[in-house]
Scaffold this active site. Structure first.
Site, PDB file in Angstrom:
ATOM      1  N   ARG A  52     -11.384 -19.328  10.287  1.00  0.00           N
ATOM      2  CA  ARG A  52     -10.523 -19.045   9.133  1.00  0.00           C
ATOM      3  C   ARG A  52     -11.304 -19.242   7.829  1.00  0.00           C
ATOM      4  NH1 ARG A  52      -5.009 -22.161   8.628  1.00  0.00           N
ATOM      5  NH2 ARG A  52      -6.441 -23.867   8.150  1.00  0.00           N
ATOM      6  N   ARG A 100     -18.903 -20.552 -18.044  1.00  0.00           N
ATOM      7  CA  ARG A 100     -17.521 -20.096 -17.866  1.00  0.00           C
ATOM      8  C   ARG A 100     -17.341 -18.623 -18.217  1.00  0.00           C
ATOM      9  NH1 ARG A 100     -12.511 -19.551 -20.328  1.00  0.00           N
ATOM     10  NH2 ARG A 100     -10.781 -20.000 -18.922  1.00  0.00           N
ATOM     11  N   LYS A 147      -7.019 -19.455   2.203  1.00  0.00           N
ATOM     12  CA  LYS A 147      -6.737 -20.888   2.012  1.00  0.00           C
ATOM     13  C   LYS A 147      -7.455 -21.404   0.762  1.00  0.00           C
ATOM     14  CE  LYS A 147      -6.160 -25.066   4.859  1.00  0.00           C
ATOM     15  NZ  LYS A 147      -4.786 -25.354   4.455  1.00  0.00           N
ATOM     16  N   LEU A 204       0.064 -18.660   5.144  1.00  0.00           N
ATOM     17  CA  LEU A 204      -1.239 -19.038   5.693  1.00  0.00           C
ATOM     18  C   LEU A 204      -1.180 -18.872   7.214  1.00  0.00           C
ATOM     19  CD1 LEU A 204      -4.027 -20.276   4.917  1.00  0.00           C
ATOM     20  CD2 LEU A 204      -3.119 -22.401   5.840  1.00  0.00           C
TER      21      LEU A 204
END
Ligand code: PDD
Length: 284
Positions: A52, A100, A147, A204
């Site tokens: 996963r 950033r 996830k 999920l």
């Protein structure tokens, strides 16, 4: 005792384990994670979690910091160094530090962090009484199959549950239950069929879910992967949740209504036993 934490190749005392303030996991929640349980000092379903993780990384075009074989070794080393007999290993991969910018860096240097948590899981007293849940609106983003570490709404959901004096919340979208704040949700109909939402981007794809459904089918239990409503759940014979940290956990109350007779039902109880027994056999 201070834990030993893994950070980008080093095993460090937790006070010394540090990540850059420019890490994209910190700035953009640009990271994915896995939680693998440890029973008897061994990892439960490591292969499922590793697969996963590979999928989460690939969906986000994020490079893997190490091979999956190396990842297994790091898990084992950390469990050994921290003398974890029972508990969890938390793993996080982020796209690493970069100036950033919303766009991904051209040459990301992914960060890899792992730490352990010692915890009673198999004999958790709450498994004997079951948990109580409320329903809340599902306000998460649309790619819940990945996830990611973007967990603020699930945290808010836990706080709503706490404020209501219960243990957790089931999230509802378009009238149907998606999942729990950090677990998959199930009901058992009065005819004995186990019902849990079908896979898709809305939930999920739980590693415990896959194992539990496999064990249920092997034990000739009827399984339906489809949506269900809060009304159907309140009228069900049983309800339960699954996750790497709770295994199979009975749910005995939903929005103040008792489910079944208000105690853990036989299907959830049996599935918990089978899951623990079978998973331990294949633990690594
Ligand atoms: N949570 N659904 C959500 C939203 C989850 O966060 C989790 C896991 C699950 C169950 O997946 P698995 O069976 O693979 O653990 C379902 C972990 C345990 C956590 O965030 O701590």
């Amino acid at each position: 005792m201070s834990r030993i934490v893994y950070v980008n190749g080093d095993y460090l005392p937790e006070e010394d384990a540090k990540i850059s303030v420019f890490d994209r996991g910190f700035l953009f929640a640009d990271g994915v994670y896995e939680v693998t349980s440890v029973l008897g000092g061994k990892l439960i379903d490591f292969e499922g979690h590793a697969k996963r993780l590979e999928r989460s990384l690939s969906e986000l075009d994020m490079p893997a910091p190490v091979t999956m074989d190396a990842l297994l070794e790091i898990h084992r080393e950390l469990v050994a160094r921290n003398e974890v007999h029972e508990g969890l290993v938390y793993l996080q991969v982020t796209r690493g530090a970069a100036d950033r910018d919303f766009a991904y860096p051209a040459e990301p240097k992914p960060s890899l962090v792992l730490f352990t948590q010692t915890k009673t899981l198999a004999d958790a007293p709450v498994a004997k009484t079951g948990i109580k849940v409320i329903s809340i609106e599902d306000q998460r983003w649309g790619r819940r199959d990945i996830k990611t570490v973007q967990l603020l709404y699930p945290s808010m959901g836990k706080m709503m549950a706490k404020a209501a004096g219960v243990d957790d919340a089931w999230m509802v979208e378009d009238g149907a239950v998606t999942e729990g704040t950090s677990n998959n949700a199930y009901i058992v109909t009065k005819a004995g069929t186990i019902v849990t939402r079908h896979l898709g981007n809305e939930i999920l794809h739980g590693i415990t879910r896959a194992a539990v459904l496999r064990f249920a089918r092997e034990a000739q239990m009827a399984v339906e992967e489809r949506s269900f409503t809060i009304e159907e759940a309140k009228d069900a014979a049983e309800a339960f949740i699954t996750s790497a940290s709770t295994f199979v956990m009975p749910v005995v109350e939903l929005d103040g209504a008792q489910i079944g007779d208000g105690t853990p039902g036989p299907v959830a109880t049996r599935l918990r036993e089978i899951y623990l027994e079978e998973s331990l056999k294949k633990a690594v």
